[in-house]
Motif scaffolding. Sequence first.
Motif, PDB file in Angstrom:
ATOM      1  N   ILE A   1      51.719  37.138  48.751  1.00  0.00           N
ATOM      2  CA  ILE A   1      50.256  37.070  48.856  1.00  0.00           C
ATOM      3  C   ILE A   1      49.901  35.682  49.400  1.00  0.00           C
ATOM      4  N   PRO A   2      48.687  35.495  49.934  1.00  0.00           N
ATOM      5  CA  PRO A   2      48.343  34.228  50.605  1.00  0.00           C
ATOM      6  C   PRO A   2      48.371  33.001  49.718  1.00  0.00           C
ATOM      7  N   GLN A   3      48.135  33.167  48.406  1.00  0.00           N
ATOM      8  CA  GLN A   3      48.051  32.011  47.515  1.00  0.00           C
ATOM      9  C   GLN A   3      48.227  32.490  46.084  1.00  0.00           C
ATOM     10  N   SER A   4      48.765  31.614  45.222  1.00  0.00           N
ATOM     11  CA  SER A   4      48.851  31.940  43.806  1.00  0.00           C
ATOM     12  C   SER A   4      47.458  32.219  43.249  1.00  0.00           C
ATOM     13  N   LEU A   5      47.347  33.199  42.380  1.00  0.00           N
ATOM     14  CA  LEU A   5      46.035  33.600  41.873  1.00  0.00           C
ATOM     15  C   LEU A   5      45.293  32.439  41.223  1.00  0.00           C
ATOM     16  N   TRP A   6      45.995  31.649  40.402  1.00  0.00           N
ATOM     17  CA  TRP A   6      45.324  30.543  39.712  1.00  0.00           C
ATOM     18  C   TRP A   6      44.779  29.508  40.689  1.00  0.00           C
ATOM     19  N   ASN A   7      45.352  29.431  41.887  1.00  0.00           N
ATOM     20  CA  ASN A   7      44.918  28.431  42.867  1.00  0.00           C
ATOM     21  C   ASN A   7      43.856  28.956  43.822  1.00  0.00           C
ATOM     22  N   MET A   8      43.529  30.231  43.717  1.00  0.00           N
ATOM     23  CA  MET A   8      42.540  30.810  44.624  1.00  0.00           C
ATOM     24  C   MET A   8      41.131  30.313  44.287  1.00  0.00           C
ATOM     25  N   THR A   9      40.377  29.951  45.303  1.00  0.00           N
ATOM     26  CA  THR A   9      38.977  29.604  45.104  1.00  0.00           C
ATOM     27  C   THR A   9      38.235  30.825  44.568  1.00  0.00           C
ATOM     28  N   GLY A  10      37.476  30.633  43.511  1.00  0.00           N
ATOM     29  CA  GLY A  10      36.734  31.747  42.930  1.00  0.00           C
ATOM     30  C   GLY A  10      37.564  32.654  42.043  1.00  0.00           C
ATOM     31  N   PHE A  11      38.713  32.154  41.566  1.00  0.00           N
ATOM     32  CA  PHE A  11      39.577  32.977  40.707  1.00  0.00           C
ATOM     33  C   PHE A  11      38.818  33.559  39.521  1.00  0.00           C
ATOM     34  N   LYS A  12      38.013  32.727  38.870  1.00  0.00           N
ATOM     35  CA  LYS A  12      37.300  33.187  37.674  1.00  0.00           C
ATOM     36  C   LYS A  12      36.275  34.272  37.981  1.00  0.00           C
ATOM     37  N   ASP A  13      35.831  34.324  39.232  1.00  0.00           N
ATOM     38  CA  ASP A  13      34.794  35.289  39.606  1.00  0.00           C
ATOM     39  C   ASP A  13      35.362  36.568  40.222  1.00  0.00           C
ATOM     40  N   GLN A  14      36.677  36.644  40.364  1.00  0.00           N
ATOM     41  CA  GLN A  14      37.276  37.850  40.950  1.00  0.00           C
ATOM     42  C   GLN A  14      37.006  39.069  40.072  1.00  0.00           C
ATOM     43  N   THR A  15      36.734  40.194  40.712  1.00  0.00           N
ATOM     44  CA  THR A  15      36.649  41.437  39.956  1.00  0.00           C
ATOM     45  C   THR A  15      38.046  41.832  39.509  1.00  0.00           C
ATOM     46  N   MET A  16      38.148  42.644  38.467  1.00  0.00           N
ATOM     47  CA  MET A  16      39.461  43.079  37.990  1.00  0.00           C
ATOM     48  C   MET A  16      40.187  43.869  39.066  1.00  0.00           C
ATOM     49  N   THR A  17      39.432  44.654  39.851  1.00  0.00           N
ATOM     50  CA  THR A  17      40.074  45.437  40.911  1.00  0.00           C
ATOM     51  C   THR A  17      40.680  44.530  41.967  1.00  0.00           C
ATOM     52  N   LEU A  18      39.945  43.489  42.386  1.00  0.00           N
ATOM     53  CA  LEU A  18      40.463  42.564  43.390  1.00  0.00           C
ATOM     54  C   LEU A  18      41.713  41.866  42.865  1.00  0.00           C
ATOM     55  N   ARG A  19      41.656  41.413  41.631  1.00  0.00           N
ATOM     56  CA  ARG A  19      42.813  40.711  41.063  1.00  0.00           C
ATOM     57  C   ARG A  19      44.018  41.641  40.960  1.00  0.00           C
ATOM     58  N   ARG A  20      43.783  42.868  40.557  1.00  0.00           N
ATOM     59  CA  ARG A  20      44.886  43.835  40.467  1.00  0.00           C
ATOM     60  C   ARG A  20      45.460  44.154  41.838  1.00  0.00           C
ATOM     61  N   ASN A  21      44.602  44.164  42.856  1.00  0.00           N
ATOM     62  CA  ASN A  21      45.096  44.394  44.219  1.00  0.00           C
ATOM     63  C   ASN A  21      46.071  43.293  44.637  1.00  0.00           C
ATOM     64  N   PHE A  22      45.723  42.040  44.309  1.00  0.00           N
ATOM     65  CA  PHE A  22      46.628  40.931  44.613  1.00  0.00           C
ATOM     66  C   PHE A  22      47.937  41.071  43.832  1.00  0.00           C
ATOM     67  N   GLN A  23      47.819  41.441  42.544  1.00  0.00           N
ATOM     68  CA  GLN A  23      49.021  41.614  41.735  1.00  0.00           C
ATOM     69  C   GLN A  23      49.900  42.736  42.284  1.00  0.00           C
ATOM     70  N   MET A  24      49.280  43.825  42.681  1.00  0.00           N
ATOM     71  CA  MET A  24      50.026  44.950  43.254  1.00  0.00           C
ATOM     72  C   MET A  24      50.741  44.512  44.525  1.00  0.00           C
ATOM     73  N   ALA A  25      50.032  43.791  45.384  1.00  0.00           N
ATOM     74  CA  ALA A  25      50.632  43.315  46.629  1.00  0.00           C
ATOM     75  C   ALA A  25      51.808  42.393  46.360  1.00  0.00           C
ATOM     76  N   SER A  26      51.689  41.562  45.325  1.00  0.00           N
ATOM     77  CA  SER A  26      52.766  40.617  45.025  1.00  0.00           C
ATOM     78  C   SER A  26      54.049  41.341  44.623  1.00  0.00           C
ATOM     79  N   GLN A  27      53.895  42.533  44.056  1.00  0.00           N
ATOM     80  CA  GLN A  27      55.062  43.292  43.607  1.00  0.00           C
ATOM     81  C   GLN A  27      55.614  44.247  44.668  1.00  0.00           C
ATOM     82  N   THR A  28      54.771  44.682  45.593  1.00  0.00           N
ATOM     83  CA  THR A  28      55.180  45.737  46.528  1.00  0.00           C
ATOM     84  C   THR A  28      55.411  45.276  47.962  1.00  0.00           C
ATOM     85  N   THR A  29      55.020  44.048  48.317  1.00  0.00           N
ATOM     86  CA  THR A  29      55.254  43.561  49.680  1.00  0.00           C
ATOM     87  C   THR A  29      56.731  43.670  50.056  1.00  0.00           C
ATOM     88  N   VAL A  30      57.605  43.472  49.083  1.00  0.00           N
ATOM     89  CA  VAL A  30      59.045  43.532  49.326  1.00  0.00           C
ATOM     90  C   VAL A  30      59.478  44.870  49.917  1.00  0.00           C
TER      91      VAL A  30
END
Length: 337
Positions: A52-81
């Motif tokens: 993914i482009p950046q670690s979630l904790w380092n993303m600008t606006g991390f606290k304001d992310q919707t749960m769906t957006l955050r889960r999308n990043f998590q899913m991508a981090s596991q499935t890009t491989v």
Amino acid sequence: MKIALVAPAFGQTGGPEVMVKTLAESLTKKGVDITVFAPADWKTTAKHMHSIPQSLWNMTGFKDQTMTLRRNFQMASQTTVLKFQDTFDLIHLNVPSFAAAAIAGAKIPVLLSAHSRIPKDEFLQLKKLGAHIVALSHAQAKKLPYDSVIWNGLNVSEIQPSFEPGKYLVTIGRLTDQKGIHSAINIAKKARVPLIIIGRVGNGADRQVYFKEQIKPYIDGDMVRHLDTIPHEEIFSYLRSAKALLFPIVRAETFGLVVAEALACGTPVIGTRVDPLPELLTDSSISFLSDDLDELANVAAHTERFDRQTCRRYAEEHFSTERMADEYIALYKDLLK
């Protein structure tokens, strides 16, 4: 053999993240063709592909992310491989969350190191999909039918120890009731020894309430101090100068990497008799375990009973990254037979 090692999405300072980085670099030194799939801002000497482009904790606006957006990043981090799986022999996952998607889409063997507790139904689902699941302690493996047990390891030789008595107590981890931070405060107060708390408050409502009600009222900048997320090198510095690590966990954990880190720094461990601590800590000259807070406080007030040089030797003998890497290499070979 070519191994794809998949890292968590959040950052580089948590236990699973530190383990992935340590394992990747140790395997590389041993000549294994390893590629780490991790956020783009990760720093590692191993081959690195961006999940993914950046670690979630380092993303600008991390606290304001919707749960769906955050889960999308998590899913991508596991499935890009999966896009690159034809160039590897085995995928090594390290996060149970969203692992099912990666395992279901894999055409090659998948190994999962369970750095967090997996509910039984989810565990059985992962097993049915064909994953080989590794527990981090025998205590963890008693709960469900894990396939292997491999303790975590550290680059002990790169961690500078101190054999001086120490100046304060320290407790490290997420600021949750599970970590027993409130108990650590009580132990330190009873022992009349300053305490440094290192850990993230977190964004969840339950963690905010826990911090506000059970930790913040006791932080005075003198006898109780709090430090948020800090670089790992600084954590080692605080551990080196501590009388002891307080680790009064409330419920069972998978491993507890900070225990190994403390011992590598020459710092003894004082904690509860909660799994896996009785398995990891078997020498009374390096640790003391009890579920009685008064007993823990008494020991915290008299840390001269411990032998800091023995703490270091214990870490070298039990928690080296060389041992961990060798065990994973043997497992990789077995799965690829």
